[in-house]
Design an enzyme around this catalytic site. Structure first.
Site, PDB file in Angstrom:
ATOM      1  N   LYS A   1       0.826  -1.210   0.000  1.00  0.00           N
ATOM      2  CA  LYS A   1       0.000   0.000   0.000  1.00  0.00           C
ATOM      3  C   LYS A   1       0.861   1.262   0.000  1.00  0.00           C
ATOM      4  O   LYS A   1       1.916   1.299   0.635  1.00  0.00           O
ATOM      5  CB  LYS A   1      -0.890   0.031   1.252  1.00  0.00           C
ATOM      6  CG  LYS A   1      -1.908  -1.098   1.304  1.00  0.00           C
ATOM      7  CD  LYS A   1      -2.643  -1.138   2.631  1.00  0.00           C
ATOM      8  CE  LYS A   1      -3.831  -0.191   2.654  1.00  0.00           C
ATOM      9  NZ  LYS A   1      -4.674  -0.421   3.874  1.00  0.00           N
TER      10      LYS A   1
ATOM     11  N   GLU B   1       0.880  -4.820   4.373  1.00  0.00           N
ATOM     12  CA  GLU B   1      -0.093  -5.298   5.353  1.00  0.00           C
ATOM     13  C   GLU B   1      -0.511  -6.700   4.975  1.00  0.00           C
ATOM     14  O   GLU B   1      -0.540  -7.039   3.796  1.00  0.00           O
ATOM     15  CB  GLU B   1      -1.365  -4.428   5.315  1.00  0.00           C
ATOM     16  CG  GLU B   1      -1.351  -3.285   6.269  1.00  0.00           C
ATOM     17  CD  GLU B   1      -2.609  -2.421   6.181  1.00  0.00           C
ATOM     18  OE1 GLU B   1      -3.585  -2.789   5.496  1.00  0.00           O
ATOM     19  OE2 GLU B   1      -2.589  -1.359   6.813  1.00  0.00           O
ATOM     20  N   LYS B   2      -0.883  -7.467   5.967  1.00  0.00           N
ATOM     21  CA  LYS B   2      -1.512  -8.748   5.663  1.00  0.00           C
ATOM     22  C   LYS B   2      -2.814  -8.439   4.928  1.00  0.00           C
ATOM     23  O   LYS B   2      -3.540  -7.524   5.295  1.00  0.00           O
ATOM     24  CB  LYS B   2      -1.794  -9.523   6.940  1.00  0.00           C
ATOM     25  CG  LYS B   2      -2.566 -10.798   6.674  1.00  0.00           C
ATOM     26  CD  LYS B   2      -2.194 -11.886   7.655  1.00  0.00           C
ATOM     27  CE  LYS B   2      -2.837 -13.200   7.268  1.00  0.00           C
ATOM     28  NZ  LYS B   2      -2.146 -13.866   6.152  1.00  0.00           N
ATOM     29  N   TYR B   3      -3.086  -9.180   3.860  1.00  0.00           N
ATOM     30  CA  TYR B   3      -4.344  -8.989   3.125  1.00  0.00           C
ATOM     31  C   TYR B   3      -5.392  -9.856   3.791  1.00  0.00           C
ATOM     32  O   TYR B   3      -5.266 -11.084   3.830  1.00  0.00           O
ATOM     33  CB  TYR B   3      -4.141  -9.402   1.661  1.00  0.00           C
ATOM     34  CG  TYR B   3      -5.378  -9.238   0.819  1.00  0.00           C
ATOM     35  CD1 TYR B   3      -5.849  -7.971   0.481  1.00  0.00           C
ATOM     36  CD2 TYR B   3      -6.072 -10.353   0.347  1.00  0.00           C
ATOM     37  CE1 TYR B   3      -6.989  -7.824  -0.293  1.00  0.00           C
ATOM     38  CE2 TYR B   3      -7.198 -10.205  -0.438  1.00  0.00           C
ATOM     39  CZ  TYR B   3      -7.653  -8.933  -0.748  1.00  0.00           C
ATOM     40  OH  TYR B   3      -8.776  -8.788  -1.518  1.00  0.00           O
ATOM     41  N   LEU B   4      -6.406  -9.220   4.352  1.00  0.00           N
ATOM     42  CA  LEU B   4      -7.465  -9.974   5.022  1.00  0.00           C
ATOM     43  C   LEU B   4      -8.438 -10.476   3.951  1.00  0.00           C
ATOM     44  O   LEU B   4      -8.847  -9.710   3.083  1.00  0.00           O
ATOM     45  CB  LEU B   4      -8.168  -9.096   6.056  1.00  0.00           C
ATOM     46  CG  LEU B   4      -7.252  -8.522   7.152  1.00  0.00           C
ATOM     47  CD1 LEU B   4      -8.041  -7.685   8.144  1.00  0.00           C
ATOM     48  CD2 LEU B   4      -6.514  -9.630   7.887  1.00  0.00           C
TER      49      LEU B   4
ATOM     50  N   HIS C   1     -12.409  -0.889  -4.065  1.00  0.00           N
ATOM     51  CA  HIS C   1     -12.098  -0.194  -2.811  1.00  0.00           C
ATOM     52  C   HIS C   1     -12.844   1.119  -2.651  1.00  0.00           C
ATOM     53  O   HIS C   1     -12.454   1.972  -1.859  1.00  0.00           O
ATOM     54  CB  HIS C   1     -10.592   0.032  -2.647  1.00  0.00           C
ATOM     55  CG  HIS C   1      -9.785  -1.213  -2.817  1.00  0.00           C
ATOM     56  ND1 HIS C   1      -9.973  -2.334  -2.036  1.00  0.00           N
ATOM     57  CD2 HIS C   1      -8.808  -1.521  -3.695  1.00  0.00           C
ATOM     58  CE1 HIS C   1      -9.135  -3.277  -2.430  1.00  0.00           C
ATOM     59  NE2 HIS C   1      -8.422  -2.825  -3.439  1.00  0.00           N
TER      60      HIS C   1
ATOM     61  N   LYS D   1     -16.563   2.928  -1.788  1.00  0.00           N
ATOM     62  CA  LYS D   1     -17.835   2.593  -1.135  1.00  0.00           C
ATOM     63  C   LYS D   1     -19.043   2.922  -2.019  1.00  0.00           C
ATOM     64  O   LYS D   1     -19.057   3.963  -2.670  1.00  0.00           O
ATOM     65  CB  LYS D   1     -17.949   3.386   0.168  1.00  0.00           C
ATOM     66  CG  LYS D   1     -16.809   3.094   1.132  1.00  0.00           C
ATOM     67  CD  LYS D   1     -16.668   4.180   2.190  1.00  0.00           C
ATOM     68  CE  LYS D   1     -15.400   3.967   3.002  1.00  0.00           C
ATOM     69  NZ  LYS D   1     -15.068   5.143   3.827  1.00  0.00           N
TER      70      LYS D   1
ATOM     71  N   ARG E   1     -11.631  14.553   8.184  1.00  0.00           N
ATOM     72  CA  ARG E   1     -12.610  15.415   7.528  1.00  0.00           C
ATOM     73  C   ARG E   1     -13.992  14.793   7.675  1.00  0.00           C
ATOM     74  O   ARG E   1     -14.133  13.679   8.175  1.00  0.00           O
ATOM     75  CB  ARG E   1     -12.285  15.521   6.036  1.00  0.00           C
ATOM     76  CG  ARG E   1     -12.224  14.133   5.417  1.00  0.00           C
ATOM     77  CD  ARG E   1     -12.164  14.127   3.921  1.00  0.00           C
ATOM     78  NE  ARG E   1     -11.711  12.857   3.412  1.00  0.00           N
ATOM     79  CZ  ARG E   1     -12.463  11.788   3.208  1.00  0.00           C
ATOM     80  NH1 ARG E   1     -13.755  11.823   3.481  1.00  0.00           N
ATOM     81  NH2 ARG E   1     -11.953  10.668   2.735  1.00  0.00           N
TER      82      ARG E   1
ATOM     83  N   GLU F   1      -6.911   3.269   8.377  1.00  0.00           N
ATOM     84  CA  GLU F   1      -6.545   4.676   8.185  1.00  0.00           C
ATOM     85  C   GLU F   1      -7.520   5.591   8.902  1.00  0.00           C
ATOM     86  O   GLU F   1      -8.604   5.173   9.314  1.00  0.00           O
ATOM     87  CB  GLU F   1      -6.484   5.040   6.690  1.00  0.00           C
ATOM     88  CG  GLU F   1      -7.828   5.081   6.000  1.00  0.00           C
ATOM     89  CD  GLU F   1      -7.777   5.873   4.683  1.00  0.00           C
ATOM     90  OE1 GLU F   1      -6.885   6.715   4.492  1.00  0.00           O
ATOM     91  OE2 GLU F   1      -8.666   5.634   3.843  1.00  0.00           O
TER      92      GLU F   1
HETATM   93  P1  ADP Z   1      -7.721   4.325   0.509  1.00  0.00           P
HETATM   94  O1  ADP Z   1      -7.213   5.437   1.354  1.00  0.00           O
HETATM   95  O2  ADP Z   1      -7.043   4.247  -0.824  1.00  0.00           O
HETATM   96  O3  ADP Z   1      -9.216   4.300   0.422  1.00  0.00           O
HETATM   97  P2  ADP Z   1      -7.721   2.278   2.615  1.00  0.00           P
HETATM   98  O4  ADP Z   1      -6.525   1.907   3.419  1.00  0.00           O
HETATM   99  O5  ADP Z   1      -8.774   3.100   3.295  1.00  0.00           O
HETATM  100  O6  ADP Z   1      -7.254   2.973   1.242  1.00  0.00           O
HETATM  101  O7  ADP Z   1      -8.419   0.963   2.073  1.00  0.00           O
HETATM  102  C1  ADP Z   1      -9.505   1.025   1.196  1.00  0.00           C
HETATM  103  C2  ADP Z   1     -10.162  -0.335   1.098  1.00  0.00           C
HETATM  104  O8  ADP Z   1      -9.211  -1.314   0.644  1.00  0.00           O
HETATM  105  C3  ADP Z   1     -10.692  -0.886   2.408  1.00  0.00           C
HETATM  106  O9  ADP Z   1     -11.977  -0.418   2.720  1.00  0.00           O
HETATM  107  C4  ADP Z   1     -10.680  -2.372   2.103  1.00  0.00           C
HETATM  108  O10 ADP Z   1     -11.769  -2.696   1.281  1.00  0.00           O
HETATM  109  C5  ADP Z   1      -9.434  -2.553   1.286  1.00  0.00           C
HETATM  110  N1  ADP Z   1      -8.264  -2.893   2.141  1.00  0.00           N
HETATM  111  C6  ADP Z   1      -7.366  -2.032   2.682  1.00  0.00           C
HETATM  112  N2  ADP Z   1      -6.443  -2.680   3.438  1.00  0.00           N
HETATM  113  C7  ADP Z   1      -6.747  -4.000   3.361  1.00  0.00           C
HETATM  114  C8  ADP Z   1      -6.163  -5.215   3.914  1.00  0.00           C
HETATM  115  N3  ADP Z   1      -5.081  -5.164   4.697  1.00  0.00           N
HETATM  116  N4  ADP Z   1      -6.768  -6.388   3.618  1.00  0.00           N
HETATM  117  C9  ADP Z   1      -7.865  -6.439   2.816  1.00  0.00           C
HETATM  118  N5  ADP Z   1      -8.439  -5.348   2.264  1.00  0.00           N
HETATM  119  C10 ADP Z   1      -7.902  -4.141   2.527  1.00  0.00           C
END
Ligand code: ADP
Length: 452
Positions: free
Chosen positions: A158, A200-203, A235, A237, A291, A287
């Site tokens: 990331k 990060e570990k990918y969940l 990613h 919403k 805002r 994160e």
């Molecule tokens: P951004 O700032 O680009 O939106 P985020 O860190 O908020 O990035 O992550 C956005 C989305 O990506 C999360 O809501 C989730 O769906 C997915 N995601 C982020 N980190 C992980 C993770 N470690 N494992 C699985 N999915 C993740």
């Protein structure tokens, strides 16, 4: 209290902020690009200033133009909305240097949370649970390999400066790591001018659950419960709800207590949202957004609060005047983000809205800057309306959303309305049984069915 607020944004959120100001007896100044001269936020504001040509970098992102507009109109404060300059620490500093109030957090906290590595370091020190991964930025592919072995594949590379799902790449095994590493770095460099990355570990089956907080300048920090934003595509919403179908009051209270104590220690002020992934009953911080969020209305509906008014009161130095025990939750709220996009391909579909009809009735809220005859410009985000419903139970909220979607008319352009209708009818959605990966599959299955 402020006499006049400049709203440094456009579309539904500019209108949303204007509405809060107007109810508080505060005059508003709209800023707009030449493409938005006839936009709703310009029509409703007490005054307006054209700040540049259509491209956002020349208008809504032009800090000098925005601040000059505030100075010449005699505004006391600037509300940045979301997107554009809302998480730009330098802008917040410039606003304050010109003797104006920035309606948002302190620049140092915007900067800290804007760097996701610094944000994770801060949260770790405050005892907030994190997704397992690298401590800080990774310098080399070899380091990435070591951390990946330690947390076990799949992993995610990331961007430290990430946002909007960019600069994020999955590696399912050691063979995929090198490519994920280089693609994520290249994308991060191109999108953010910064190729620092972390791992990060990918969940594999989490839900996205986030916590809304407010902090005043007198040391009070409270939370307004969670939003479940697990319905995502790339990613991003699409549908959000408050509360989460999988969380109980005890889990919410426990997380809320850790977070509010942490932010109080940090001296954080104004609104913020902490985003978590939730899997197997565990929260893991990803994160913090410093805002107002697009999806803030679902929280407002279940808590009976106006978050924008609270932001303004806090920026004006007022104390919250209530504590955590005064914040009560009633019922369930759902928001559908309706965008000017093809509901199958998601290709942007700007153009003229020939007919617009907003749904109504009990428990229905529409946050939109649309009107019949409005031309959706091609230069900006494709969000054209947020349809929000509130009802005593989740099942009733879904029924209300189906009814409201059925009443809503946005003719002349393609929108994601039909997709939202299909989501509301899906048994998995109705059961509340899905992860962040469900919607992507649902969309592709739906497209395959349509093609067959
Ligand atoms: P951004 O700032 O680009 O939106 P985020 O860190 O908020 O990035 O992550 C956005 C989305 O990506 C999360 O809501 C989730 O769906 C997915 N995601 C982020 N980190 C992980 C993770 N470690 N494992 C699985 N999915 C993740």
């Amino acid at each position: 209290m402020f006499g006049k607020v400049l709203i440094a944004n456009r579309g539904e959120i500019a209108l949303r902020v204007h509405r809060a100001c107007q109810e508080m007896g505060i005059r508003t100044v709209a800023v707009h690009s030449t493409a938005d001269a006839t936009a709703m936020h310009v029509r409703f504001a007490d005054e307006s200033v054209c700040i540049g040509p259509p491209a956002a970098r020349d208008s809504y992102l032009n800090m000098a133009a925005v601040i000059s507009a505030a100075m010449v109109t005699g505004a006391d404060a600037i509300h940045p909305g979301y997107g554009f300059l809302s998480e730009n620490a330098r802008f917040a500093e410039m606003v304050e240097a010109h003797g104006l109030k920035f309606i948002g957090p302190a620049p140092e906290h915007i900067r800290m949370m804007g760097d996701k590595i610094a944000a994770k370091d801060a949260m770790r020190s405050l005892g907030v649970p994190l997704v397992p991964g690298s401590m800080g930025a990774l310098e080399t592919l070899e380091q990435a390999r070591d951390v990946a072995e330690a947390v076990k594949y799949p992993v995610l590379i990331k961007a430290a400066a990430g946002g909007g799902g960019r600069g994020m790449k999955v590696a399912r095994s050691a063979d995929e790591l090198e490519e994920a590493w280089s693609v994520a770095r290249t994308e991060a460099k191109a999108a953010f001018g910064d190729d620092s990355v972390y791992l990060e570990k990918y969940l594999d089956r989490p839900r996205h659950i986030e916590l809304q907080v407010l902090a005043d300048t007198h040391g009070n920090v409270v939370h307004f419960g969670e939003r479940d934003c697990s319905l995502q595509r790339r990613h991003q919403k699409l549908v959000e709800e408050a509360g989460s179908p999988v969380l109980d009051a005890a889990a919410r209270d426990a997380l809320g207590a850790t977070v509010t104590a942490g932010l109080s220690k940090l001296g954080y002020r104004n609104a913020g949202t902490l985003e978590f992934l939730w899997q197997d009953g565990q929260f893991a911080f990803i994160e913090m957004n410093t805002r107002l969020q697009v999806e803030h209305p679902v929280t407002e509906m279940v808590c009976g609060i106006d978050l924008v008014k609270e932001q303004i009161r806090i920026a004006a130095g007022e104390a919250l005047g209530y504590g955590q025990k005064d914040i009560l939750f009633y019922g369930h709220a759902i928001e559908c983000r309706i965008t000017a996009e093809d509901p199958e391909s998601f290709a942007p579909n700007p153009g003229k809205v020939t007919t617009y009809h907003a749904p109504g009735g009990l428990g229905v809220r529409v946050d939109s800057a649309l009107y019949s005859g409005y031309v959706v410009p091609p230069h900006y985000d494709s969000l054209v309306a947020k349809l929000i419903v509130h009802a005593p139970t989740r099942a009733e909220a879904i029924g209300r959303m189906r009814r409201a979607l059925g009443e809503m008319v946005v003719a002349g352009i393609k929108t994601t309305l039909p997709l939202h209708q299909a989501v509301m009818e899906a048994p998995e959605f109705q059961d509340g049984d899905y992860t962040i990966h469900w919607l992507e599959r649902f969309v592709s299955d739906r497209n395959t069915d349509a093609a067959g």
